[in-house]
Design a protein around this motif. Structure first.
Motif, PDB file in Angstrom:
ATOM      1  N   GLU A  70       8.619   5.448  -9.693  1.00 36.22           N
ATOM      2  CA  GLU A  70       8.294   6.544  -8.782  1.00 36.22           C
ATOM      3  C   GLU A  70       6.894   6.372  -8.197  1.00 36.22           C
ATOM      4  N   LEU A  71       5.938   6.026  -9.046  1.00 39.31           N
ATOM      5  CA  LEU A  71       4.560   5.820  -8.594  1.00 39.31           C
ATOM      6  C   LEU A  71       4.468   4.595  -7.683  1.00 39.31           C
ATOM      7  N   ALA A  72       5.122   3.513  -8.068  1.00 34.04           N
ATOM      8  CA  ALA A  72       5.103   2.291  -7.260  1.00 34.04           C
ATOM      9  C   ALA A  72       5.719   2.541  -5.883  1.00 34.04           C
ATOM     10  N   SER A  73       6.768   3.352  -5.843  1.00 31.25           N
ATOM     11  CA  SER A  73       7.425   3.660  -4.569  1.00 31.25           C
ATOM     12  C   SER A  73       6.481   4.405  -3.630  1.00 31.25           C
ATOM     13  N   ARG A  74       5.738   5.355  -4.163  1.00 32.72           N
ATOM     14  CA  ARG A  74       4.809   6.114  -3.322  1.00 32.72           C
ATOM     15  C   ARG A  74       3.626   5.254  -2.874  1.00 32.72           C
ATOM     16  N   MET A  75       3.242   4.290  -3.701  1.00 29.85           N
ATOM     17  CA  MET A  75       2.168   3.384  -3.297  1.00 29.85           C
ATOM     18  C   MET A  75       2.649   2.416  -2.215  1.00 29.85           C
ATOM     19  N   ARG A  76       3.929   2.093  -2.241  1.00 24.26           N
ATOM     20  CA  ARG A  76       4.506   1.302  -1.141  1.00 24.26           C
ATOM     21  C   ARG A  76       4.426   2.090   0.165  1.00 24.26           C
ATOM     22  N   HIS A  77       4.696   3.384   0.054  1.00 28.30           N
ATOM     23  CA  HIS A  77       4.606   4.237   1.238  1.00 28.30           C
ATOM     24  C   HIS A  77       3.174   4.264   1.775  1.00 28.30           C
ATOM     25  N   LEU A  78       2.217   4.244   0.860  1.00 30.86           N
ATOM     26  CA  LEU A  78       0.812   4.231   1.280  1.00 30.86           C
ATOM     27  C   LEU A  78       0.506   2.958   2.068  1.00 30.86           C
ATOM     28  N   LEU A  79       0.990   1.833   1.576  1.00 29.69           N
ATOM     29  CA  LEU A  79       0.752   0.569   2.280  1.00 29.69           C
ATOM     30  C   LEU A  79       1.465   0.565   3.636  1.00 29.69           C
ATOM     31  N   GLU A  80       2.660   1.121   3.693  1.00 28.10           N
ATOM     32  CA  GLU A  80       3.389   1.208   4.959  1.00 28.10           C
ATOM     33  C   GLU A  80       2.615   2.061   5.966  1.00 28.10           C
ATOM     34  N   PHE A 140       3.731  -5.292   0.206  1.00 24.83           N
ATOM     35  CA  PHE A 140       3.360  -4.762  -1.110  1.00 24.83           C
ATOM     36  C   PHE A 140       3.553  -5.814  -2.204  1.00 24.83           C
ATOM     37  N   VAL A 141       2.560  -5.904  -3.098  1.00 26.43           N
ATOM     38  CA  VAL A 141       2.647  -6.814  -4.244  1.00 26.43           C
ATOM     39  C   VAL A 141       2.680  -6.021  -5.549  1.00 26.43           C
ATOM     40  N   SER A 142       1.670  -5.163  -5.754  1.00 24.60           N
ATOM     41  CA  SER A 142       1.628  -4.390  -6.997  1.00 24.60           C
ATOM     42  C   SER A 142       0.635  -3.235  -6.884  1.00 24.60           C
ATOM     43  N   PHE A 143       0.696  -2.372  -7.878  1.00 27.43           N
ATOM     44  CA  PHE A 143      -0.270  -1.272  -7.964  1.00 27.43           C
ATOM     45  C   PHE A 143      -0.728  -1.158  -9.411  1.00 27.43           C
ATOM     46  N   GLU A 144      -2.031  -0.988  -9.576  1.00 28.94           N
ATOM     47  CA  GLU A 144      -2.601  -0.870 -10.920  1.00 28.94           C
ATOM     48  C   GLU A 144      -3.521   0.349 -10.976  1.00 28.94           C
ATOM     49  N   LEU A 145      -3.191   1.283 -11.847  1.00 30.59           N
ATOM     50  CA  LEU A 145      -4.014   2.478 -11.989  1.00 30.59           C
ATOM     51  C   LEU A 145      -5.366   2.105 -12.583  1.00 30.59           C
ATOM     52  N   GLY A 146      -6.406   2.823 -12.182  1.00 26.40           N
ATOM     53  CA  GLY A 146      -7.748   2.555 -12.700  1.00 26.40           C
ATOM     54  C   GLY A 146      -7.814   2.645 -14.217  1.00 26.40           C
ATOM     55  N   LEU A 171      -4.546  -1.348  -5.253  1.00 31.24           N
ATOM     56  CA  LEU A 171      -3.315  -1.632  -4.520  1.00 31.24           C
ATOM     57  C   LEU A 171      -3.404  -3.073  -4.019  1.00 31.24           C
ATOM     58  N   THR A 172      -2.505  -3.912  -4.486  1.00 30.86           N
ATOM     59  CA  THR A 172      -2.519  -5.330  -4.109  1.00 30.86           C
ATOM     60  C   THR A 172      -1.407  -5.603  -3.099  1.00 30.86           C
ATOM     61  N   PHE A 173      -1.760  -6.304  -2.026  1.00 30.29           N
ATOM     62  CA  PHE A 173      -0.775  -6.643  -1.000  1.00 30.29           C
ATOM     63  C   PHE A 173      -1.102  -8.016  -0.428  1.00 30.29           C
TER      64      PHE A 173
END
Length: 200
Positions: A70-80, A140-146, A171-173
């Protein structure tokens, strides 16, 4: 005499027939009562719903998971949103208005959200798109929380309830095979999910 014998022979049969009808008449009522008792004992539909609602309650005292689909999906939306220079595509990644209104100590929390969260978020998305060469081709490649997660202390003119907060999530792309990183300034948790409260 024959008539008397006939009546004596027929009487037991009539008694049996009446007994069967009486049993048949009472059986459904007894079964219905048993079913009602069983539902009451199990909690019934109402009890099941209540238990499901209780089971679905969010533990606000614990920090949300650091990862998940769910979190990764929303971070993909951020990159989009950044790639297409359209902040609206990442509305589900931004800290929600209703959450801000419920948690913020301000005369007009709705207006404060528009200025400090929504407007700033839109500006950051547009600025990041402009400053990232080839942003339109970002994948999108990946997302890592702080790493450092802390809980806010309720105070005046700030959040009036303790919320989990983390800085420098990554956020890695990639753009045409080259890896890029976007450090998200701040994310704040609400109802078991992480949201961007300050992008840059």
């Amino acid at each position: 005499m024959r008539g008397l014998r006939w009546l004596l022979w027929l009487a037991p049969l009539l008694a049996i027939g009446c007994g069967d009808k009486s049993s048949a008449k009472n059986a459904p009522a007894d079964a219905g009562q048993s079913a009602m008792v069983a539902k009451t004992a199990d909690g019934g539909p109402e009890g099941g719903v209540a238990q499901a609602a209780d089971a679905g309650e969010v533990d606000e005292m614990s920090a949300p998971p650091a990862s998940g689909e769910e979190l990764a999906s929303r971070m993909r939306h951020l990159l989009e949103a950044i790639a297409q220079n359209n902040p609206d595509l990442a509305s589900d990644a931004m800290f929600p208005r209703d959450a801000y209104i419920a948690a913020k100590d301000a005369p007009d929390p709705g207006k404060a959200w528009e200025k400090k969260v929504a407007s700033a978020f839109r500006h950051s998305v547009e600025r990041t798109h402009t400053r990232t060469k080839g942003a339109s081709y970002a994948k999108f490649v990946s997302f890592e929380l702080g790493k450092t997660i802390s809980q806010t202390t309720p105070k005046k003119k700030d959040f009036k309830k303790p919320l989990w907060r983390v800085k420098h999530s990554k956020l890695t792309f990639s753009i045409e095979g080259k890896t890029h990183h976007l450090l998200i300034a701040e994310m704040t948790a609400w109802r078991g999910n992480w949201y961007v409260s300050r992008l840059r």
